[in-house]
Structures are given as C-alpha cells and as structure tokens.
Design a protein around this motif. Structure first.
Motif, PDB file in Angstrom:
ATOM      1  N   VAL A 253      13.724   5.455 -49.797  1.00 55.04           N
ATOM      2  CA  VAL A 253      14.223   4.152 -49.341  1.00 55.04           C
ATOM      3  C   VAL A 253      13.809   3.048 -50.321  1.00 55.04           C
ATOM      4  CG1 VAL A 253      13.869   2.413 -47.536  1.00 55.04           C
ATOM      5  CG2 VAL A 253      14.446   4.745 -46.913  1.00 55.04           C
ATOM      6  N   MET A 254      12.559   3.127 -50.798  1.00 56.56           N
ATOM      7  CA  MET A 254      12.107   2.108 -51.767  1.00 56.56           C
ATOM      8  C   MET A 254      12.948   2.168 -53.040  1.00 56.56           C
ATOM      9  SD  MET A 254       7.994   2.580 -51.489  1.00 56.56           S
ATOM     10  CE  MET A 254       6.999   1.768 -50.232  1.00 56.56           C
TER      11      MET A 254
ATOM     12  N   THR B  56      19.224  -3.430 -47.818  1.00 57.68           N
ATOM     13  CA  THR B  56      20.008  -2.929 -48.969  1.00 57.68           C
ATOM     14  C   THR B  56      20.007  -1.420 -49.150  1.00 57.68           C
ATOM     15  OG1 THR B  56      18.149  -3.106 -50.539  1.00 57.68           O
ATOM     16  CG2 THR B  56      19.531  -5.072 -50.262  1.00 57.68           C
ATOM     17  N   SER B  57      19.043  -0.683 -48.590  1.00 57.74           N
ATOM     18  CA  SER B  57      18.998   0.755 -48.920  1.00 57.74           C
ATOM     19  C   SER B  57      19.995   1.546 -48.077  1.00 57.74           C
ATOM     20  CB  SER B  57      17.589   1.314 -48.684  1.00 57.74           C
ATOM     21  OG  SER B  57      17.654   2.731 -48.726  1.00 57.74           O
ATOM     22  N   PRO B  58      20.868   2.330 -48.725  1.00 59.90           N
ATOM     23  CA  PRO B  58      21.804   3.165 -47.965  1.00 59.90           C
ATOM     24  C   PRO B  58      21.089   4.313 -47.240  1.00 59.90           C
ATOM     25  CG  PRO B  58      22.033   3.535 -50.334  1.00 59.90           C
ATOM     26  CD  PRO B  58      21.077   2.394 -50.177  1.00 59.90           C
ATOM     27  N   ALA B  59      19.819   4.545 -47.585  1.00 61.07           N
ATOM     28  CA  ALA B  59      19.071   5.649 -46.957  1.00 61.07           C
ATOM     29  C   ALA B  59      18.273   5.187 -45.739  1.00 61.07           C
ATOM     30  CB  ALA B  59      18.113   6.262 -47.994  1.00 61.07           C
ATOM     31  N   TYR B  60      18.357   3.895 -45.401  1.00 65.32           N
ATOM     32  CA  TYR B  60      17.432   3.334 -44.401  1.00 65.32           C
ATOM     33  C   TYR B  60      17.598   3.964 -43.012  1.00 65.32           C
ATOM     34  CZ  TYR B  60      14.754  -0.186 -41.842  1.00 65.32           C
ATOM     35  OH  TYR B  60      13.829  -0.825 -41.041  1.00 65.32           O
TER      36      TYR B  60
ATOM     37  N   GLY C 205       9.565  -0.743 -42.449  1.00 62.56           N
ATOM     38  CA  GLY C 205      10.736  -1.372 -41.855  1.00 62.56           C
ATOM     39  C   GLY C 205      10.376  -1.941 -40.492  1.00 62.56           C
ATOM     40  N   LYS C 206      10.973  -3.077 -40.183  1.00 66.38           N
ATOM     41  CA  LYS C 206      10.688  -3.748 -38.912  1.00 66.38           C
ATOM     42  C   LYS C 206      11.968  -3.870 -38.079  1.00 66.38           C
ATOM     43  CE  LYS C 206       6.978  -6.785 -40.641  1.00 66.38           C
ATOM     44  NZ  LYS C 206       6.906  -6.294 -42.031  1.00 66.38           N
TER      45      LYS C 206
END
Ligand code: 2P0
Length: 311
Positions: free
Chosen positions: A239-240, A195-199, A17-18
């Motif tokens: 996350v992926m 898009t990931s709710p876990a990010y 992630g950036k």
C-alpha cells in the motif's frame, strides 16, 4: 510532580489507515508487542498559566500534544489544568520506533494519576489513541490488541491478549538510519487511503491476518504468528509503495537485513522481521537464538546499531 513510564510497541499486525482522521479511529485492527528496553518517561506538574511542553529538552514545535490536551479539555470535558510536561526517551525519535506511542501513553498515565481519574486500561487506551492510535497499545505491556467493531470512538480500545511473561519472545532492532522520517505516519496513511489502488484489499486481508495472529498468540504458535506478521508487513508495504507519490520509509540496509533474516529462517532459525514507517528492522525470535540473530544483523553493511529490545 507526577512521573509515568511507557514503552514503545511494535505491531505484528499493522495499523495503516484510519476510518476517522480527527478521532484517530483505525481502519484495521492491530496486535503489538512491547519494546521493553526502550522507554519514555514523562513528568508533569501544574503550570502557572498555560501548557509548557518539552520533548528531550526541546519545546514541542509540532503542537501535537497541545492539540490533544485541548481536545481532552473540550470534546471530552476533562478538567485538566495547565501542565508543564517534560518527556525523555532513551531511543531515536521520529525514526519509526513509535516514540509517539510511548510518549502519549506515558502522558495519559501521568494525567490519570495527577487527576486521580482511576481509569481502566480500555478507557486509558481510548484517550491515548486520540493522540496517536498506536499509543493505545502502549498503555499496557504484553501482546496487546487494538480493535473495535464500529467506527465510533468508544468501540476502539486496546486490551491485553496475553501477558508477556507467558510468551517472552526476543526482539532485536536493527537501526538502519537515525534520520527523522520525511512524511508523518498520519500524512502517509491519508495518502495511502486516498491514492493506493491496493488499499481496500489491504484492509480486508489485514483483518483476516488479525484473526489468525490472535489465534497464534493464544496458542503460542510462532510459525503461524510469523506468517500472519509477514503478510501484514508486506501488505502495508504494498500500500505504501502504490501510494501516489510512493511512500519510501525503508532504505537499502533495511532490505539487506530483511534478506539476512529470511536466510536465517530458511536455515531453520525461529525468527521473523517487521518494519514500520521508518527504516529500522524489528527481528522477533525465540529467546534461545538471541545471540545468533544479533550477530547476524550486526554484520549487515549499513546497520548503525543493534538494540536488544526484549527481553
Ligand atoms: C503500527 N504504525 O501499527 C503502524 C505500522 C506505523 C506503521 O501506528 O496517525 O504514529 O498518530 O495514529 O500511531 C504509526 O502511526 O499514527 C503506526 P497516528 P501513529 O504500529
């Protein structure tokens, strides 16, 4: 002609992630170790009119290196002449073995020599990071951290946390596929962030694991490092898998190797695993159990090759 060599690295605490896409500023700090048997050698010389870039004998169709050189010449005002760049690696490219890390690191080191820039590790790592963030960690070897306190280019640089000679772990890589990945890391990271709710939980948890792993490295505490690395890998995997559409970098053999390593660990063997944006499994162990780990993963169905990456 100038030649430089760099090794790919494997992150024990992951970067996924950036916080700034164009400047490749990571959203989370990371810690890596080098894969010393794997290497990229890059040769450069001044070209007559324009950049000519080949990777393993093939023209670089991605344009990634050309864009990076353009950025260094423009935004960073480096007086780099047109370059002929030839890069060779002794391992499969684009399969989750960090070929972009060793590639951009070797090229950064070669440019540093060609132009007599005499940059230190922190400055070199910042330039390499603009090409590929994990390349910042390949500027040097040993246990290398990549972190920064702010979302600014200058703050994010790599530094050596511990010399490899001070804690030379073993690393075996199980090659579970030679295919190139379908989604690049950069695209995958963007998708996860969007898009990931876990990010958000991933970023918070991984920062805590980074602090634990840094302590474990300083104290050479294998179990503590293993626990932090395990969390970081499974956090990234979560996350992926919760990205939309899900990012599927691993295959059935990957999971079979993971189970085999967990079984060894339950028997008391000092080993743990991690994977990246590809199906290969990196098994990190204390040096005395190298043969046991290698034999065990060699026996897993679907494993195509085992590379002893360290020592
Ligand atoms: C890492 N990876 O920490 C993580 C774990 C893959 C999974 O760094 O977009 O090729 O060029 O900065 O460096 C791979 O990402 O991505 C990577 P960009 P990069 O090793």
């Amino acid at each position: 002609m100038i030649s430089a060599v760099a090794h790919p690295n494997v992150a024990l605490i992951k970067y996924w992630g950036k916080s700034h896409d164009a400047l490749r500023i990571p959203a989370t700090p990371s810690i890596s170790i080098p894969l010393l048997a794997l290497r990229t050698e890059t040769r450069i010389e001044v070209a007559p009119t324009h950049d000519e870039i080949t990777i393993s004998g093939q023209p670089d169709t991605s344009g990634r290196i050309g864009r990076w050189l353009h950025c260094l010449r423009g935004d960073f005002e480096l007086d780099i002449p047109p370059l002929a760049v030839r890069s060779h690696s002794n391992f499969p490219l684009a399969a989750g073995l960090a070929s972009s890390a060793s590639g951009f690191a070797a090229l950064t080191l070669a440019i540093n020599t060609l132009l007599d820039l005499d940059l230190d590790t922190a400055s070199l790592s910042r330039l390499a990071r603009l090409g590929s963030a994990s390349a910042a960690r390949s500027i040097t070897t040993g246990f290398v951290s990549l972190d920064g306190q702010a979302s600014t280019h200058d703050a994010w640089r790599a530094r050596k946390a511990l010399d490899w000679e001070d804690w030379p772990l073993g690393v075996c890589v199980a090659i579970c596929s030679h295919a190139s990945k379908a989604v690049s890391s950069a695209d995958g990271m963007r998708l996860s962030r969007d898009t990931s709710p876990a990010y958000t939980a991933w970023l918070e948890g991984n920062r805590r694991m980074y602090a634990r792993a840094a302590r474990a490295v300083a104290e050479r505490d294998f179990d503590a490092l293993s626990a932090a690395a395990r969390w970081s890998f499974f956090g990234m995997l979560t996350v992926m898998q919760t990205s939309d559409p899900p990012l599927r970098y691993l295959n059935a053999s990957t999971f079979a190797v993971i189970q085999a390593i967990d079984a060894l660990r339950e028997q008391g063997v000092p080993v743990f695993f991690t994977c990246d944006a590809g199906p290969q499994v990196k098994c990190i162990h204390l040096p005395e159990c190298a043969e046991l780990v290698e034999a065990r993963i060699q026996a897993v169905p679907g494993v195509q090759e085992v590379i002893r990456a360290c020592p």
